[in-house]
Write an enzyme that holds these catalytic residues in place. Structure first.
Site, PDB file in Angstrom:
ATOM      1  N   ASP A 197       0.866  -1.177   0.000  1.00 17.41           N
ATOM      2  CA  ASP A 197       0.000   0.000   0.000  1.00 17.41           C
ATOM      3  C   ASP A 197       0.899   1.222   0.000  1.00 17.41           C
ATOM      4  OD1 ASP A 197      -2.366   1.756   0.441  1.00 17.41           O
ATOM      5  OD2 ASP A 197      -3.314  -0.144   0.944  1.00 17.41           O
ATOM      6  N   HIS A 285      -2.889   3.210  -4.631  1.00 21.55           N
ATOM      7  CA  HIS A 285      -2.292   2.765  -3.364  1.00 21.55           C
ATOM      8  C   HIS A 285      -0.880   2.224  -3.565  1.00 21.55           C
ATOM      9  CE1 HIS A 285      -5.739   3.339  -0.724  1.00 21.55           C
ATOM     10  NE2 HIS A 285      -6.520   2.807  -1.634  1.00 21.55           N
ATOM     11  N   GLU A 345     -10.220   2.801  -5.002  1.00 17.63           N
ATOM     12  CA  GLU A 345      -9.837   4.149  -4.573  1.00 17.63           C
ATOM     13  C   GLU A 345      -8.706   4.733  -5.421  1.00 17.63           C
ATOM     14  OE1 GLU A 345     -11.083   3.902   0.150  1.00 17.63           O
ATOM     15  OE2 GLU A 345      -8.992   3.542  -0.396  1.00 17.63           O
TER      16      GLU A 345
END
Length: 760
Positions: A197, A285, A345
């Protein structure tokens, strides 16, 4: 006479077995598909034979041998004339995880069609054995006892998973092995390991060594600062010292797993029939990778967009070379059938501004950046499939279009139709909604029950689509979970509730609650820093007219309740709360339960203030029900509704959200009177997701305001018999709401407020 005595003895044994509740005698989690209690017990001694009739169960027999040897200190012989434990192959058990377990006073028989089924049977035996076996310091015994029973068992769902994020905070291999042991005990079969991440890259990639030499380490970020502040009062929030290093004059925090370490962990999990599924998040990410290899982004550098970090660039071929090389090493290492790439995201601003992306979109007929993400996902999926693997993504990936061959993890609770959309598209689905199964959300008094009430197959799914729903998984995102103790606290006991929901065909929460009480002792012996059961029978905000007595019932007899009144945290040396504490002046009492090993549960701060009984109001010609003012807007706080005009007004019988409300974000004001049947101190328990305020008799009773997960807060108010002004505000920010209001009088069990008490 002897025959009569033997018959009487057997009859009494049956009565004794039946008199003991199944939840006490068979405290199994998850509960079996079918369990028939039986009289008597089987006694395991060093002379009991462990007979393996099929060599396919060699691994499982070794684990059963080790389990029993932990108590007896001797291995069981392979032959013998006395009592026997027999492992048998049964080809009629076609579900690989199914098993049959028969325990009589003479023999224990375990039947399974596959090794995994035999392993599940052994975990059932493990839960029936004394909890002391779970302790490394268990004393040797001459015998072990198992209750007689007949069990036929198998899972309701094929995907029973737990997830752990090791990127935000790093965890040792030793802890991951412990985590796997717990998954095995509760019959999970999937361990989703979130390896990369923005905050850290945790897996060695030989082709790109800077991913770990640089990407695995960071200086303290804003999340680290938050937990370090919390560590002042709770050491479970402290950063583990073994993951700190000094580098170029800076303190850095991090770590990574070598491929050899991961290979051993995979083997450890496989021996316990747990499949580890790796997640390499992309295209977003990935700050930890972009910092090490800046060419990966469209701008040639890392950064933050409006909402999320800058992603890798899907319009440059070197990106795909990098990703395929990384995935190739990952897929060679992990034998799992799935590879998870996240695809959630994604901040697409840099894509929209990139000349290369504009050219690619024109060339490929891609209309927008959402479809550009799908282009990236499709290319990666094709590569994954070329290696014999299947693709896993979060449900965000549906937005720009997804092939039916990908499996979707549904997490965005506020996108209510995403599971149905995935099913219509032919995608298989794993349920992992943020509203219920994100175990990084603070646990509370209702969190275990909320997990237990999960709908693995949501509404609106046709019978033909039902088989697309593989099961469910809970996620532990670790932004604010820096230690192993804190991870334990967040997972347990919620994880046990999930284990039963995805295994047991007809779960029963009342039974589960009774069985769970017996598992706390097992968790303690296993060294799990679990969240202790909630203390109940009081409110957070308390009032008294003359004086009050604080009495708290211990959830387990072995616990000790301790308290302070000077503002300090209760310690093991603090005064014990036994029969009751008399309150005659305004003060704050802090209470916590302690386990026999000294583990402290949650600290409850109970504030007391003196209050006169509110005088009832006169209501002219009252009408039944409350006025309900509905606002179709997003609010951060309930007070912001005062500045708005209601979109609709209803009359409603109680404090519930009207069925006609369908806005994703909204606010509601409930107004009217509450008529109480007798004078007394009333407690109110207000559960809100997101936030709410409760005022009665023009007094603040419960402040549960703001946007947050389901949280119950409580308060008291002193009321004379009669009608009193009533105001309840509620806001929902999106993602699914929870609204519950209960009351208690003079310490009684919380109950729903009768409709007849409300008027306007």
């Amino acid at each position: 006479m002897i025959r009569f005595f033997l018959v009487l003895t057997a009859w009494l044994a049956v009565l004794a077995a039946n008199a003991q509740q199944p939840a006490q005698r068979y405290p199994l989690i998850p509960y079996p598909t079918s369990l028939a209690p039986a009289a008597g017990q089987f006694t395991v001694t060093a002379q009991t034979a462990l007979i393996v009739q099929d060599n396919r169960f060699a691994n499982e027999s070794r684990q059963l041998q080790a389990l029993l040897q932990a108590g007896l200190r001797k291995p069981l012989p392979a032959t013998g004339k006395g009592t026997r434990i027999v492992l048998q192959h049964d080809a009629t058990l076609t579900n690989p995880e199914a098993y049959v377990l028969t325990i009589t006073p003479q023999q224990v028989t375990l039947k399974a069609g596959q090794p995994v089924g035999m392993f599940r049977a052994i975990q059932t035996i493990r839960q029936l054995l004394p909890v002391d076996l779970e302790s490394r310091s268990a004393k040797p015994v001459s015998s072990l006892v198992l209750p007689a029973v007949q069990i036929q068992d198998g899972p309701a769902y094929g995907w029973r998973g737990m997830h752990l994020d090791v990127s935000r905070h790093f965890y040792s291999i030793d802890y991951l092995e412990k985590f796997i042991d717990r998954l095995a005990l509760y019959k999970f079969n999937t361990f989703h390991l979130h390896l990369t991440d923005d905050q850290g890259w945790r897996l060695e990639i030989k082709a790109y060594p800077k991913l770990t030499t640089e990407g695995a380490w960071r200086t303290f970020n804003n999340q680290d600062s938050v937990v370090l502040k919390r560590a002042v009062e709770n050491p479970d929030f402290d950063l583990p010292k073994q993951f700190l290093r000094q580098h170029n004059g800076q303190t850095q925090y991090g770590g990574f797993y070598t491929q050899d370490q991961m290979r051993k962990l995979i083997a450890y999990a496989a021996a316990r029939h747990i499949e580890i599924i790796p997640e390499i998040d992309m295209p977003g990410h990935l700050s930890s990778a972009i910092q090490a290899y800046p060419f990966l982004s469209c701008t040639g550098q890392p950064g933050m967009g409006k909402t999320f970090s800058v992603p890798v660039c899907p319009c440059n071929e070197p990106t795909y070379t990098f990703m395929e090389t990384v995935l190739n090493e990952v897929m060679r290492l992990f034998p799992s059938s799935y590879i998870h790439i996240g695809a959630d995201e994604v901040e697409k601003t840099t894509w929209a501004q990139s000349t290369a992306c504009q050219e690619l979109m024109k060339r490929e007929g891609i209309k927008n950046v959402e479809e550009l993400q799908s282009y990236f996902v499709h290319r990666i999926e094709a590569y994954v499939q070329s290696k014999g693997k299947k693709l896993l993504v979060w449900d965000d990936a549906l937005e720009g279009g997804l092939k039916p061959s990908a499996t979707v993890m549904y997490w965005r609770s506020w996108v209510k139709d995403a599971p149905q959309k995935a099913a219509r598209n032919g995608n298989k689905v794993v349920m992992t909604p943020v509203s219920t199964l994100y175990f990084d959300s603070p646990p509370g008094i209702q969190s275990v029950e909320n997990v237990y009430n999960l709908a693995v197959v949501p509404e609106g799914i046709t019978p033909q689509q039902k088989n697309l729903f593989l099961g469910a998984q809970a996620n532990i995102w670790t932004e604010y979970i820096p230690s192993e103790n804190r991870a334990d606290y967040m997972a347990m006991p919620r994880m046990t509730a999930l284990s039963e929901v995805v295994w047991t065909a007809r779960p029963n929460y009342a039974s589960f609650q009774q069985r769970l009480l017996q598992h706390y002792g097992r968790m303690e012996k296993m060294g799990i820093h679990y969240r202790l059961p909630d203390l109940t029978g009081f409110a957070e905000e308390n009032v008294f007219a003359d004086k009050a007595t604080l009495r708290i019932k211990k959830p387990l007899h072995s616990y000790t309740l301790r308290y302070t009144t000077d503002g300090s945290q209760p310690q093991s040396s603090s005064p014990e709360l036994k029969d009751g504490l008399e309150i005659s002046k305004p003060q704050t009492v802090r209470v916590a339960a302690f386990t026999p090993s000294g583990v402290r549960g949650d600290v409850y701060s109970l504030r007391y203030q003196q209050q006169a009984y509110a005088t009832p109001a006169t209501v002219a010609a009252p009408k039944a029900g409350l006025q309900c003012h509905y606002y179709k807007k997003y609010f951060k706080e309930t007070k912001l509704m005062k500045q708005q005009t209601a979109d609709s007004t209803y009359t409603i019988n109680n404090v519930v959200v009207p069925k006609s409300v369908n806005a994703p974000s909204f606010g509601i004001q409930f107004r009217g009177s509450l008529t109480v049947p007798e004078t007394g101190v009333y407690s109110f328990f207000y559960t809100c997701d997101d936030g709410g305020i409760l005022r009665i008799a023009d007094r603040m009773v419960v402040d549960n305001d703001g946007n947050h997960f389901p949280i119950e807060k409580s308060g008291q108010v002193a009321l004379q018999k009669g009608a009193h002004p009533f105001e309840a505000d509620f806001i929902e920010g999106g993602g699914g709401f929870t609204l519950k209001l209960k009351y208690s009088l003079n310490g009684s069990e919380p109950a729903d407020i009768p409709d007849s008490w409300f008027s306007h």
